[in-house]
Enzyme design. Structure first.
Site, PDB file in Angstrom:
ATOM      1  N   HIS A 352       0.822  -1.221   0.000  1.00  0.00           N
ATOM      2  CA  HIS A 352       0.000   0.000   0.000  1.00  0.00           C
ATOM      3  C   HIS A 352       0.857   1.272   0.000  1.00  0.00           C
ATOM      4  O   HIS A 352       0.321   2.377  -0.087  1.00  0.00           O
ATOM      5  CB  HIS A 352      -1.027  -0.017   1.145  1.00  0.00           C
ATOM      6  CG  HIS A 352      -0.519   0.385   2.494  1.00  0.00           C
ATOM      7  ND1 HIS A 352      -0.232  -0.518   3.491  1.00  0.00           N
ATOM      8  CD2 HIS A 352      -0.252   1.597   3.008  1.00  0.00           C
ATOM      9  CE1 HIS A 352       0.173   0.135   4.563  1.00  0.00           C
ATOM     10  NE2 HIS A 352       0.178   1.430   4.296  1.00  0.00           N
ATOM     11  N   ASP A 398      -0.101  -7.516   1.671  1.00  0.00           N
ATOM     12  CA  ASP A 398       0.395  -6.132   1.674  1.00  0.00           C
ATOM     13  C   ASP A 398       1.927  -6.147   1.682  1.00  0.00           C
ATOM     14  O   ASP A 398       2.566  -5.827   2.682  1.00  0.00           O
ATOM     15  CB  ASP A 398      -0.161  -5.414   2.909  1.00  0.00           C
ATOM     16  CG  ASP A 398       0.052  -3.918   2.854  1.00  0.00           C
ATOM     17  OD1 ASP A 398       0.425  -3.410   1.780  1.00  0.00           O
ATOM     18  OD2 ASP A 398      -0.149  -3.258   3.903  1.00  0.00           O
ATOM     19  N   GLY A 494       2.693   6.270   8.857  1.00  0.00           N
ATOM     20  CA  GLY A 494       4.038   6.702   8.459  1.00  0.00           C
ATOM     21  C   GLY A 494       5.085   5.641   8.729  1.00  0.00           C
ATOM     22  O   GLY A 494       6.202   5.711   8.232  1.00  0.00           O
ATOM     23  N   SER A 496       4.373   2.450   8.042  1.00  0.00           N
ATOM     24  CA  SER A 496       4.026   1.362   7.141  1.00  0.00           C
ATOM     25  C   SER A 496       5.194   0.896   6.301  1.00  0.00           C
ATOM     26  O   SER A 496       6.027   1.709   5.886  1.00  0.00           O
ATOM     27  CB  SER A 496       2.922   1.789   6.187  1.00  0.00           C
ATOM     28  OG  SER A 496       1.693   1.588   6.806  1.00  0.00           O
TER      29      SER A 496
END
Ligand code: ARG
Length: 545
Positions: A352, A398, A494, A496
């Site tokens: 993502h 992800d 932030g 991620s």
């Protein structure tokens, strides 16, 4: 529902400030204005020290973060307490006076509301176990009464005190500076300032440093005298020091009820200019350009200062951490996500985090987003390979691989500050303590931290995590949750794509990638991570390209 989360992340990405333009955000912190509103002989009200009663709560909270599972290593006892094992799962702390509590966290409740009026209450080891450090012109013992401005000349080294309303300024003799002319002409630091023993006691934003033995610091559970690598330079003073291998002297400052740290307004000795170049990499010569010699071996871990939910990372402690930065329509590159270096030319991040049509770079080896650091390596992303099963709704799969661009056949260079993490080869037990790191949002700042932070989180059983009261039926096999059901410590917007690394017998493996969560650090809402182990085949197949 997760779509909403993703939107939140996306919103964060849009909002994130360009890395370069954040360079000066610290400079806007307000200056304390000691004594300005108070006439002399003024008795001040009680609001100044209104948080002393929270000592125990805060301390407990910080300890939960590093629950040692009954071991004495790391030492769970604060304030120089001596740890003794009790059976295999418990411990006892022998606390030096005047400290008490399971982990010697309870100091004497000497620093209470108003104890030190207009001043800082510092803890001492002899009765009455505190001392007041008064802000001029307030006077000892309790900093409640102000002397006439300039009456007891506060200016050092021959400085002249000049009244300025209810405040004063010091006109310093040649060569001296600082609010009290206490900074001499040769007051400067060499190298990273580890050996600095000068008198500067002001942060870069002009705020006065806290005493290292201030109760404001101690009540957070951080005892600077015991947690730092080199506490030699610390003492019952408020001079800037570098006890933890940072890049220059710094100090703790108080902002309202919170304790923060800040680099200091201290000069670098000029003979040293330009000598901060990082050590030249030594071990890449006989390797093929795309491979590192090792993985998962950080620099020997130095103790870090503990500040709220995160720890301030020290150079080389998380050498695989990267900042993924994008530049849309020719603007400055800005941090959008974290990532983990797994080989010289390859890194992992969350799917993502990948936005089409923007140039991407990774920044390796740096700790701060708002300044250029000598150890930093900025490398273009040649290609992002997003898992083809990635579902932006459920956040399944992800994960993305970043292929870094080689210059003269070399992508990332292996240095003390840039290393790869290993891929996991086996499942790790639930309850294991692992490390998550990033520049994401903190309890202090929604827009993220400019300094890399790390926190310890526990791997949580997916059955527990899938309980209706926790995350319900939202996890799949490619996800793992980690954190604390009681909340308090977590990754956030932030972070991620950044690594959740676990130490498996001395080798650090990237076990998870920050993926999603409901809010951050909430009770019963631990963070969800991409379970890297589930994607080993996908990683191996795609890394050959
Ligand atoms: N989606 C977020 C990001 O893009 C990460 C959120 C992690 N949240 C959490 N509570 N652990 O940065």
């Amino acid at each position: 529902m997760k779509l909403q989360l993703l939107l939140v992340c996306f919103f964060y990405v849009l909002l994130s400030v360009p890395a370069q333009s954040r360079r000066s955000h610290r400079k806007f912190k307000p200056r304390f204005n000691f004594g300005k509103q108070h006439e002399h002989l003024n008795v001040i009200d009680d609001k100044i020290d209104d948080d002393a009663d929270e000592d125990d709560v805060d301390a407990e909270w910080v300890f939960k973060m590093q629950e040692p599972d009954g071991q004495c290593n790391p030492n769970p006892c604060l304030n120089n307490g001596v740890c003794m094992e009790r059976g295999s799962r418990n411990f006892r702390c022998d606390c030096p006076a005047p400290f008490k509590g399971k982990r010697c966290q309870k100091g004497p409740r000497v620093c209470r509301r108003g104890t030190c009026g207009r001043g800082d209450c510092v803890i001492t080891s002899t009765a009455p176990f505190y001392e007041c450090k008064c802000n001029e012109p307030f006077q000892p013992p309790n900093c409640r009464q102000a002397a006439e401005v300039c009456q007891n000349n506060p200016c050092k080294n021959g400085g002249t005190c000049v009244p300025d309303g209810t405040d004063f300024r010091c006109d310093c003799s040649e060569g001296f500076e600082g609010r009290f002319c206490h900074v001499g002409p040769n007051d400067c630091y060499e190298g990273d300032g580890e050996s600095y023993r000068g008198n500067v006691s002001e942060a870069q934003n002009g705020v006065q440093c806290l005493y290292w033995n201030s109760h404001f610091i101690l009540r957070t559970g951080t005892n600077p005298f015991t947690v730092f690598e080199d506490p030699d330079g610390l003492g019952p003073h408020n001079f800037c020091r570098n006890p933890d291998g940072d890049r220059q002297p710094w100090c703790f400052i108080r902002r309202g009820r919170r304790v923060q740290w800040e680099y200091c307004n201290v000069r670098k000795c000029s003979t040293e200019a330009g000598s901060t170049v990082p050590p030249v990499p030594t071990s890449t010569d006989d390797l093929s350009p795309s491979q590192f010699s090792t993985c998962g071996k950080p620099q020997p871990m130095r103790l870090a200062s503990r500040i709220y939910g995160g720890l301030k990372s020290v150079p080389g402690a998380i050498p695989w951490q990267l900042s993924l930065q994008v530049n849309t329509r020719g603007q400055n590159y800005r941090h959008i996500c974290g990532g983990a270096l797994i080989d010289s030319c390859w890194a992992l991040t969350a799917a993502h985090c990948i936005s089409r049509n923007s140039d991407m770079v990774v920044v390796l080896g740096g700790l701060t987003l708002d300044s250029d650091e000598p150890a930093e390596q900025i490398i273009e992303v040649e290609r992002a390979i997003v898992h083809n099963g990635y579902d932006s709704d459920s956040l399944s799969n992800d994960i993305a691989l970043l292929k870094l661009k080689a210059t003269n056949g070399v992508c990332a260079r292996e240095t003390r500050f840039v290393k790869a993490a290993c891929l996991p080869d086996t499942a790790l037990p639930y309850g294991k303590e692992c490390t998550v790191s990033g520049w994401g949002a903190t309890e202090e700042s929604n827009s993220g931290s400019s300094h890399l932070l790390e926190a310890e989180v526990l791997l949580i059983n997916s059955n527990t995590c899938s309980r209706p009261s926790v995350l319900g039926n939202t996890l799949d096999d490619g996800m793992i949750c980690a954190g604390y059901l009681e909340g308090g410590v977590d990754s956030c917007q932030g972070d991620s794509g950044g690594p959740l690394t676990c130490d498996n017998n001395g080798t650090h493996v990237v076990y998870g990638l920050v993926s999603w969560g409901y809010g951050c650090a909430l009770r019963n809402k631990p963070g969800v991570y991409t379970r890297v182990l589930h994607f080993l085949n996908w990683i191996r197949i795609n890394m050959v390209a």
